[in-house]
Design a protein around this motif. Structure first.
Motif, PDB file in Angstrom:
ATOM      1  N   UNK A  80      -8.568  -3.067   7.728  1.00  0.00           N
ATOM      2  CA  UNK A  80      -7.258  -3.509   8.197  1.00  0.00           C
ATOM      3  C   UNK A  80      -6.110  -2.902   7.434  1.00  0.00           C
ATOM      4  N   UNK A  81      -4.912  -3.229   7.893  1.00  0.00           N
ATOM      5  CA  UNK A  81      -3.699  -2.743   7.254  1.00  0.00           C
ATOM      6  C   UNK A  81      -3.159  -1.525   7.968  1.00  0.00           C
ATOM      7  N   UNK A  82      -2.213  -0.882   7.316  1.00  0.00           N
ATOM      8  CA  UNK A  82      -1.516   0.264   7.901  1.00  0.00           C
ATOM      9  C   UNK A  82      -1.838   1.569   7.182  1.00  0.00           C
ATOM     10  N   UNK A  83      -2.858   1.577   6.348  1.00  0.00           N
ATOM     11  CA  UNK A  83      -3.214   2.778   5.611  1.00  0.00           C
ATOM     12  C   UNK A  83      -2.623   2.766   4.215  1.00  0.00           C
ATOM     13  N   UNK A  84      -2.941   3.783   3.444  1.00  0.00           N
ATOM     14  CA  UNK A  84      -2.555   3.882   2.040  1.00  0.00           C
ATOM     15  C   UNK A  84      -1.690   5.120   1.838  1.00  0.00           C
ATOM     16  N   UNK A  85      -0.581   4.948   1.117  1.00  0.00           N
ATOM     17  CA  UNK A  85       0.346   6.044   0.850  1.00  0.00           C
ATOM     18  C   UNK A  85      -0.035   6.819  -0.400  1.00  0.00           C
ATOM     19  N   UNK A 142       0.816  -1.211   0.000  1.00  0.00           N
ATOM     20  CA  UNK A 142       0.000   0.000   0.000  1.00  0.00           C
ATOM     21  C   UNK A 142       0.853   1.266   0.000  1.00  0.00           C
ATOM     22  N   UNK A 143       2.056   1.147  -0.566  1.00  0.00           N
ATOM     23  CA  UNK A 143       2.962   2.286  -0.666  1.00  0.00           C
ATOM     24  C   UNK A 143       2.926   2.903  -2.051  1.00  0.00           C
ATOM     25  N   UNK A 144       4.079   2.950  -2.706  1.00  0.00           N
ATOM     26  CA  UNK A 144       4.227   3.637  -3.991  1.00  0.00           C
ATOM     27  C   UNK A 144       3.200   3.198  -5.037  1.00  0.00           C
TER      28      UNK A 144
END
Length: 176
Positions: A105-110, A57-59
């Motif tokens: 869930x997860x750590x969010x979206x970049x 969920x990064x670049x």
């Protein structure tokens, strides 16, 4: 993340609604583009942490990635229809991050990577997060995810597609 099925349905919907020519290649590219950002799950195998800008969920979930990907495919496949190709492919690719920001869930979206590495969720997060991996997907949790996606992705897409079909029939009647 939402599942590949939910993402693909959104890509399909954008192509059907926005492409008057109903190009098969654009539809296929829209579906692929809506799933593509999850290519970043290979970062787990490479030892890259989730919160790294190259992590999950990064670049590949960023606005910049969606723009570059849509431009690239538009110039390769768009011919005289580059603008509609860009629009459909950008929206299809970007929809992936938008749906992921609506999961539980997860750590969010970049969204802003590489300019800002902050991860975001939307305040409204009704979509159950999909398990990563085929074995885990075909489980009780996977079934709950499919049901959640049917409500929050499937029904809205079906309504939009239905309205589009109805609109096209009305326009064809008026054209005759």
């Amino acid at each position: 993340m939402a599942s590949a099925f939910g993402h693909a349905l959104v890509g399909y919907t954008f192509s059907k609604v926005l492409d008057k020519n109903q190009s098969g290649i654009l539809m296929a590219l829209a579906i692929i583009s809506s799933i593509l950002p999850d290519i970043d799950v290979i970062s787990f195998k490479l030892g890259i942490s989730y919160n790294h800008w190259l992590g999950h969920r990064g670049l590949t979930h960023s606005i910049l990635f969606s723009i570059i990907w849509a431009l690239l495919l538009s110039f390769i496949f768009g011919k005289q229809r580059k603008v509609i190709f860009f629009l459909v492919l950008f929206l299809g690719t970007m929809s992936h991050a938008m749906l992921d920001a609506m999961t539980t869930g997860g750590e969010g979206v970049g969204f802003l990577i590489p300019y800002n590495e902050t991860r975001y969720f939307f305040p409204f997060r009704p979509i159950l997060v999909s398990p990563i991996g085929v074995e885990r997907f075909f489980s009780k949790w996977g079934w709950k995810v499919i049901c959640s996606e049917f409500i929050w992705i499937g029904i809205p897409c079906l309504v939009v597609l239905g309205i589009n079909v109805f609109k096209n029939k009305i326009l064809n009647i008026n054209a005759e």
